[in-house]
Design a protein around this motif. Sequence first.
Motif, PDB file in Angstrom:
ATOM      1  N   LEU A  33      50.330  66.373  35.845  1.00  0.00           N
ATOM      2  CA  LEU A  33      49.405  66.167  34.744  1.00  0.00           C
ATOM      3  C   LEU A  33      49.017  67.480  34.070  1.00  0.00           C
ATOM      4  O   LEU A  33      48.268  67.472  33.099  1.00  0.00           O
ATOM      5  CB  LEU A  33      48.125  65.471  35.242  1.00  0.00           C
ATOM      6  N   LYS A  42      48.013  63.745  27.573  1.00  0.00           N
ATOM      7  CA  LYS A  42      47.407  63.652  28.907  1.00  0.00           C
ATOM      8  C   LYS A  42      46.762  62.284  29.192  1.00  0.00           C
ATOM      9  O   LYS A  42      46.911  61.765  30.307  1.00  0.00           O
ATOM     10  CB  LYS A  42      46.409  64.789  29.123  1.00  0.00           C
ATOM     11  N   ARG A  46      47.930  60.153  32.464  1.00  0.00           N
ATOM     12  CA  ARG A  46      47.048  59.690  33.542  1.00  0.00           C
ATOM     13  C   ARG A  46      47.266  58.204  33.823  1.00  0.00           C
ATOM     14  O   ARG A  46      47.341  57.775  34.988  1.00  0.00           O
ATOM     15  CB  ARG A  46      45.588  59.940  33.173  1.00  0.00           C
ATOM     16  N   ILE A  67      46.953  67.981  39.341  1.00  0.00           N
ATOM     17  CA  ILE A  67      45.890  67.832  38.356  1.00  0.00           C
ATOM     18  C   ILE A  67      45.765  69.117  37.554  1.00  0.00           C
ATOM     19  O   ILE A  67      46.439  70.108  37.827  1.00  0.00           O
ATOM     20  CB  ILE A  67      44.555  67.472  39.031  1.00  0.00           C
ATOM     21  N   ASN A  68      44.899  69.108  36.573  1.00  0.00           N
ATOM     22  CA  ASN A  68      44.570  70.319  35.839  1.00  0.00           C
ATOM     23  C   ASN A  68      43.560  71.142  36.651  1.00  0.00           C
ATOM     24  O   ASN A  68      42.965  70.631  37.609  1.00  0.00           O
ATOM     25  CB  ASN A  68      44.029  69.955  34.464  1.00  0.00           C
ATOM     26  N   ASP A  78      41.387  63.516  35.273  1.00  0.00           N
ATOM     27  CA  ASP A  78      42.552  63.364  36.141  1.00  0.00           C
ATOM     28  C   ASP A  78      42.168  62.661  37.447  1.00  0.00           C
ATOM     29  O   ASP A  78      42.818  61.697  37.872  1.00  0.00           O
ATOM     30  CB  ASP A  78      43.133  64.741  36.492  1.00  0.00           C
TER      31      ASP A  78
END
Length: 280
Positions: A33, A42, A46, A67-68, A78
């Motif tokens: 992601l 994004k 998700r 994840i970010n 996320d």
Amino acid sequence: MMRLRSLLFVPGDRPDRMAKAMGVGADALILDLEDAVAPEAKPAARAAVAAFLAAPRDPAVRLFVRINPIDGPLATDDLAAIADARPDGIVLPKAEGLVSLHALAARGLTHIPVLPIATETPAAIFKLGEYAGASVPLAGLTWGAEDLPAAIGATAAREADGGYTTPYQLARSLTLFGAHAAGVAAIETVYPDFRDLDGLAAYAARGRRDGFTGMMAIHPAQVPVINAAFTPSADELTRAQAIVDLFAANPGAGALQLDGRMVDAPHLKAAQTLLARAAG
């Protein structure tokens, strides 16, 4: 401990690639992601990742989600998207030791193993010894040689022959020791040239030689090469079992001979570790 020889990145906004990647032989997929997904894509990524996690699948292939960064605004969305789907692990970019793990735990994610990418900021380098004190489960520890040089204004992380320059050799080594200090898998970083499978084989072999237990991949073609590099050969397993059997037959011995060579406690420990990994 989960088997993690090969971990293949798959863009989170490409559900078609996720399905195909399940059949390439990787021990784990990293549904991405972060860097592989453009900002405007994004939300759709998700949703796609959550749907893929929730669908029936082969439990032999572990599913991680990158994840970010946990200190940024995107991580909350996320985690909200994937928490109920229960991935097998979370890949945590820009990790900076316990502060990042605590921030993740504060979101209620204390039950999912974490794989920190532990060298992507200058501050992270000084935190690599902290993971041994983690209060959340760790799936391993890995590193990267892309974000760190960008963060400090370096022009390259590699020499002309492809080897790492001195600062990034240090980052790699500290990750290796940090992982083993924490008692978790030491995962080698990616080999960017996915067409150079011979170069990959040599790179992965050096990783295993040095003590890494697995490696990340960016292309399906890399997976068989990585699996081969991090799978003990029949000869290695036979010798390891012989060392274990020799010490079992001679309790209390400090050093023994096997095939004309001396073996002692470090050899026994290495043999036991090799057999345990092969069984896992």
